[in-house]
Every structure is written in C-alpha cells, then in structure tokens.
Design an enzyme around this catalytic site. Structure first.
Site, PDB file in Angstrom:
ATOM      1  N   GLU B  57       0.858  -1.091   0.124  1.00 54.00           N
ATOM      2  CA  GLU B  57      -0.093   0.089  -0.199  1.00 54.00           C
ATOM      3  C   GLU B  57       0.795   1.179   0.017  1.00 54.00           C
ATOM      4  OE1 GLU B  57      -0.902  -2.619   1.411  1.00 54.00           O
ATOM      5  OE2 GLU B  57      -2.943  -2.924   1.019  1.00 54.00           O
ATOM      6  N   HIS B 126     -10.541  -4.994  10.988  1.00 50.37           N
ATOM      7  CA  HIS B 126     -10.943  -4.937   9.597  1.00 50.37           C
ATOM      8  C   HIS B 126     -12.363  -3.936   9.650  1.00 50.37           C
ATOM      9  CE1 HIS B 126      -8.292  -8.043   8.770  1.00 50.37           C
ATOM     10  NE2 HIS B 126      -8.668  -7.874   7.271  1.00 50.37           N
TER      11      HIS B 126
END
Lengths: 389, 328
Positions: B57, B126
């Site tokens: 990322e 998450h």
C-alpha cells in the site's frame, strides 16, 4: 600540456572503451578522464571512463557549482541571523551530484528529491532569489512563502520537490516515471534519496513495482555516509545501496566527480529508455555541513575527516584544476567569475530580504484547486470565517 | 441499480471519457475486484489502465500520488480503508498538503476509494471507520455515498475533481438496490461535493447520518412516525466539506438533533456536527444534542457483541424520543 595533447593521450589510453570516444568530436572537444572505476551490479558493461566535454560546458558547470556553494554558505548566514526559520539542510560538498546529473538530463526528464533540495532546485533552473525568498518566507518565494526550505518546487521544469518525509521520493518518483511511460514520453524520472532513507520499506516496494512494470526510473542515492548523525555502518547491515536489490542493476559512482556523475546518468538514462526498466545509481559524496543548521556536524564525525574531504575531494576545486590544466580559464579569470557570482548571490539575498511577506489572504489560498464556495475557519471561529475564492 | 453497479458504471464512463483516468489496487484486474466493483474494466481497458498491484500500500499509493502530480487521474483502490493506514502518510503528506505547500503549483487529482467501517464479523482490525480522521484534514475532500445515486454522482464528481478525494464506501451497501432516475444514468450526471441531501422531510427532530446509517435513520424515521414524531433525515454525503448550512437550516426548523455515525464517538464526525449546531443555532435548540455512534471499543467478533458495538435502529429511535422529551 595543450588541449590536443591531452585529448590524443586520453584517446590512446581509453581506446578500447567507449562509445563517445568513437563518435566524431568537435574540434574544441575536451576529453576528461574518470579515474575512479564504476562499480557495477548486474551489468556487463558500465558507463564510459571518459567524458567528452567542451569549454562552454566546463564553464557552465563551474559557475553552477560555485553558485550553489555560495548560495548554501549564504543560507547558513541567513539562518544564523534568524531570517530563515525552522529547518535548513545544506548541500555544500555535494554540488557535483546535481550538476553532473543535470549535464545528462533535460528539463523534459523529471526529478524529485527530499529536503536537501536547494541545489537540486537550482539545477532544475530555479533562481537563487526564488530560493532565498522561499527560505525567508516571502511572497516572492518559489512556493509563495508557504513551503519553506524543504518544499521547493518547479513543475514547469519537471522538478517535483522538495519532500520532508524520508523515503517517500521512491514511490513518488516511481509515480512520475509511471506517468512518463503512460503518456509515452521518451523521458526518465529521477527519484533521489539519501543513505539515511536507504532502508525504508517503501523504497523496496517502489523498486519492486518499478522492476515489475519496467518503469523508466533512475533511483539516485546521494550517499553522504551519514543519515543525520548516524553513520551508514551504524544504520545499515549492508552499507552499499546500488546493489541492494537482486533484480535491479546498479552503478556506484564517485559523487565528487561531476563527469563521473554525468556519464553514469547518461548511461542510466539510455538503460531506462531502451526499455530495460529501472536502475540504481549510488553517488559517493559528502556534505560539509551537519545534517541541518541545528547540527554542528562534529559530534558523530571528526573535523579531520571533514577537512580531509575538503582538501582531497572537493568537487569545485577538482573542476577548477581541470579547467586550468586544459587552458579553459586562468586563475585571474576564476577570481573574476567567483567575484561576479558572489555578488550575484549577495544581491539575491539582499533583494529577498526586502521582499514582502505573503498577504494574510494567502493563509486560506491553495487549500484546494477547486474550492469555489467552500468555507473555512481561522483560529477564532466566530471572527474569521472565510469563503474560499 | 445496486451501489456496486453504480460505482462500476461511474468508473467505466469516466475512463471512457478521459484517457488520463486509470485504476490501481489489489485484485482490481484479473480477480475482477475484491468486491467486484471493478468488474469488466481490465477486459475493456487493458492492463495499462487497470493495474493489479502487489500488496504494498505505501508503495502503490505513493506511485498513484506521483502520477497525479504529473496530471494523470488515478483511482487508487484500498481493499478496505484499514489497509490504507499503511499508506496514510502519502494520503496526507504527499497528497492533501501539496497544493498548499507548493503555493498552488502542483495539484493532486487523485481518488482514494474502498470499503470503510464495519462489515459483518470481520473483527477489530477490519472494521474501523475512518471518516473522522480523514475528515479533519484540510486539503482532502471526503465523501460518503449511501444510495446508488450518491455512488454514481459522487464518484464521477470525485474523479473529475482536481483535488485529492477520499471516497468511503461500505461493503454492506454494495449489494443494495436503489431506484434511479434516467437523469442519474446519464454519463454526465454528477453530484456536488460538499452538499448534503434531505432524504426525508420532517418537522419534529433532525437526524443526520452518513453511509449505511442513512438507511438505519430512514427506518428509525418510519418507527418514529408511528408515534407521531416526524423526523427529518439528512444524508450528509460529504464529510469534508461538511454541509453546515443544510444541517443548521434543518435544526432551525425542528429544534432538535440526533447525530448518527457508525464510528467511534470521541472526536467523531458527530462531534463536529454537534459543535457546528451549538455554535450556529444555539438559540434554536430545545433539547441537548444526542449522539448515536459505534461503541467506544475495538470491534468484537461474536455476533451478539458486534450487534451491541454498532448503532441499531432502536438506538436512533430512543435518542430521537429523548430529544423530543417523549421517553425517560
């Protein structure tokens, strides 16, 4: 020795070598030997050990390097008189890296660097006045006084800054190379970082993608051997950076020799633009100042070492000796040029000192490019509410 | 049209209209998108414009931002915004601040998009809602679509916008179907960034919400109507800029406010809504402002605990009644 004698001697010594020696040379061409061998990683052959230059190029390179040197020394004084605030990271000692690299690039190639960017900005066509004005936070600065020392930009010459966060130039530079490739431009991007940044994870990520996607990207490591106060051998398990990655070729070059940097950059640009993907250049260089103006630079290295480099390897002295030897300029001519450039830099500082601060309306400008009708607030919400222009 | 199709068609049309628009992210290409939002795009536009990235990322976000410096228009997908934390330095320091730092020389026309907030049973790492964090940063625009119309209009606006936009979707909304007019289907349909929508008019209490909570607020309004309370539901659509005018105009009509969000309460979006209303409409308030938010805890996994950690319709109903002095 006359110019032509040196030239023919060089041609005999390096007859087996490279490319440009074979090409037809202009009658006033000067051949410069590159004494320190290039160290190669994943490459069968490397850059030429001889650079072909001209009187004109030599004079320009000397002037540009000397201007950088004077600019950085003057910036030191400005910082000490508190006209420059915050951070100020100086490049003196490293001039050959940026000037050598620019000798092989054009302004159609893109360059991105970190916070030691004053010289890189000049190399990309920025003026000393714009730089000083930015350092002093004036409206005439290259970022209108809103960036400061670490955030100099000149996108019109494809110079994308000027970044304070160590390591980010890897991925950002890869993005610039990606854009060049996407738009089918025949240009390279140069992502510059230091030895201190060399262990950043995001560099590894950028190298992986640059390699995977064959991006026309040159990673240039300005290795001045100290990441702030930490010597490279205290920060890195492996103290070389040109050979860090097993799938990207690299070249280690004497960064105090502007022609070595020029030939390495020329080689790297050809490599990238022939579709071979990215390449790493490691320039072995040295900074005379500490990491920044808050660092005397002597708590982690000896004054002897600094003096030693100045005496043995100074990049400006080196090119001056070469130019005298080649009868390009005499000692008195150097004195005149030095005086002229010193005056130019002093004038730029004086002008910048008198330039105005940014107007208060600048506080709320350039937050967004598309900002019509948006409201924002100052410190006292009841007092300062601004409708963005 | 489902929200998923709304997003897919928006990206498709913008890519067709502007060759500088490209998509990058994990699994956006061959896998057809982790949540199928980018389905079919690789086949249509090829691997030069739909890039499958490695799981890096920080690296690929920096690449997107660098490409945007040079005028390309990347759409960077994060599989969820939880993973964007690895790249948050590039979002804030390389993207958001650049136009200002460069004195207006370099703009960053990039979109960062992906699912945000809680899904179902995906646990603490998450499930975080990032609206408040990104919403506090000048230089970013932050939008939170709810319906298919929102998704299409706001994503097209975001892609066309020359500034960095954080586009916070919701996984559980992707499959929801919404009626859309032919105007919404038009390839030039956009919604303005920075304007909220009054989803349902009312007179007794204002309920603000964004993303999935808009649906909950509308259902709460149905419940409240049975008890004679007419709630006005505002879909914020945009976290930054926040549409303070619409929120305050509503409270000046109803005199009562319930602010709803899925994320954590402390320093949340609702805190900013409350501050704005008490600053600008203090004299109009007939009751203290109510906040309904996610519980102030990491997200638990067990289904019964997860339900207690997230706002439910009954929470919104209860708070609205309190604001109307209709319950204990």
């Amino acid at each position: 020795m006359t110019r032509s004698t040196v030239g023919s001697l060089a041609r005999r010594l390096f007859a087996s070598q490279p490319r440009q020696a074979a090409a037809a040379q202009a009658p006033d061409a000067i051949n410069v030997e590159i004494p320190v061998p290039f160290q190669l990683h994943l490459l069968q052959e490397g850059p030429a050990r001889e650079s072909v230059t001209s009187r004109e190029e030599l004079v320009k390179m000397y002037r540009d390097m000397f201007r950088i040197r004077r600019m950085e020394i003057t910036a030191d004084k400005l910082f000490k008189s508190q006209l420059v605030r915050g951070f100020c990271h100086l490049y003196d000692g490293q001039e050959a890296v940026t000037i050598g690299m620019e000798a092989a690039l054009t302004y159609e190639d893109t360059v991105i660097t970190a916070y030691r960017d004053h010289a890189t900005f000049l190399g990309r066509g920025g003026t000393v006045h714009e730089c000083f004005a930015e350092l002093m936070g004036r409206s005439t600065g290259c970022a209108r006084g809103k960036g400061g020392s670490m955030h100099l930009y000149k996108p019109s010459n494809n110079f994308y800054g000027g970044w304070g966060i160590v390591g980010t130039t890897g991925p950002l530079g890869a993005g610039l190379a990606f854009a060049n490739k996407y738009e089918k431009k025949n240009n390279v991007a140069m992502a510059i970082y230091g030895d201190g940044a060399g262990n950043q994870g995001q560099l590894f990520e950028a190298k992986n993608m640059a390699g995977l996607w064959d991006l026309p990207l040159i990673f240039l490591v300005e290795n001045n051997h100290y990441g702030m106060g930490t010597a490279e051998w205290r920060a890195s398990k492996k103290t070389t950076f040109y050979d860090r990655v097993s799938y990207i070729p690299g070249i280690k070059v004497d960064g105090m020799d502007a022609f070595a940097v020029k030939e390495a950059t020329r080689f790297a640009k050809e490599h990238c633009l022939s579709g071979k993907g990215p390449i790493v250049l490691e320039a072995d260089t040295y900074r005379y100042h500490g990491h920044s103006m808050s660092d005397p630079g002597s708590t982690y290295r000896t004054r002897n070492e600094i003096q030693g480099v100045r005496q043995e390897r100074d990049p400006i002295e080196r090119i001056k000796k070469l130019m005298i030897k080649e009868n390009v300029m005499r000692e008195e001519e150097f004195k005149a040029v030095d005086k002229e450039i010193k005056q130019e830099v002093d004038d730029a500082a004086a002008k910048a000192k008198d330039d105005p601060n940014p107007g208060e309306e600048e506080l709320f400008m350039n937050i967004y490019k598309n900002d019509s009708g948006l409201k924002t607030y100052g410190c006292d919400r009841n007092m300062v509410r601004v409708q963005l222009p | 049209m489902t929200v998923r199709d709304a997003l897919n068609s928006a990206i498709d049309e913008e890519m067709a209209a502007d060759p500088k628009v490209f998509v990058m992210g994990e699994e956006v290409g061959e896998y057809q998108g982790a949540y199928k939002v980018t389905k079919g795009l690789l086949q249509k536009y090829g691997p030069d414009r739909v890039l499958d990235t490695p799981i890096t990322e920080a690296g690929f976000t920096g690449i997107g931002v660098g490409a945007a410096f040079q005028g390309l228009k990347p759409i960077v997908e994060f599989m969820t915004f939880n993973f964007a934390m690895q790249a948050i330095d590039h979002i804030i320091n390389s993207a958001a601040k650049t136009y200002y730092m460069s004195g207006g020389q370099i703009s960053v026309p990039i979109v960062f998009r992906g699912p945000n907030g809680a899904a179902a049973g995906v646990g603490a790492q998450h499930s975080q809602c990032f609206a408040a964090w990104y919403g506090s940063c000048p230089g970013l625009k932050v939008v939170t679509p709810y319906s298919a119309e929102d998704a299409r209009g706001l994503l097209k606006a975001a892609i066309r916008d020359p500034d960095p936009v954080v586009f916070l979707e919701n996984e559980l909304l992707y499959g929801e179907n919404f009626p859309v007019s032919s105007q919404v289907r038009d390839p030039n349909f956009t919604l303005p960034i920075g304007k909220a929508k009054v989803e349902r008019e009312g007179t007794d209490v204002t309920i603000t919400a964004f993303s999935k909570m808009v649906g909950f607020a509308l259902k709460a309004a149905d419940e409240l109507a049975k008890d004679g309370i007419k709630a006005e539901v505002i879909n914020l659509r945009s976290i930054r800029p926040l549409d303070r005018e619409t929120i305050n105009a509503s409270v000046r009509k109803t005199y009562r406010l319930v602010a709803v969000e899925e994320g954590w309460p402390q320093h949340g979006v609702c805190a900013e809504v409350c501050a704005s209303v008490q600053e600008e409409s203090f004299d109009y308030l007939d009751a203290p402002i109510e906040r309904i938010s996610g519980a102030d805890i990491p997200m638990p996994y067990a289904a019964n605990l997860e339900r207690l950690a997230l706002p439910q319709i009954e929470d919104i109903v209860r708070a609205a009644k309190r604001a109307c002095y209709r319950s204990k």
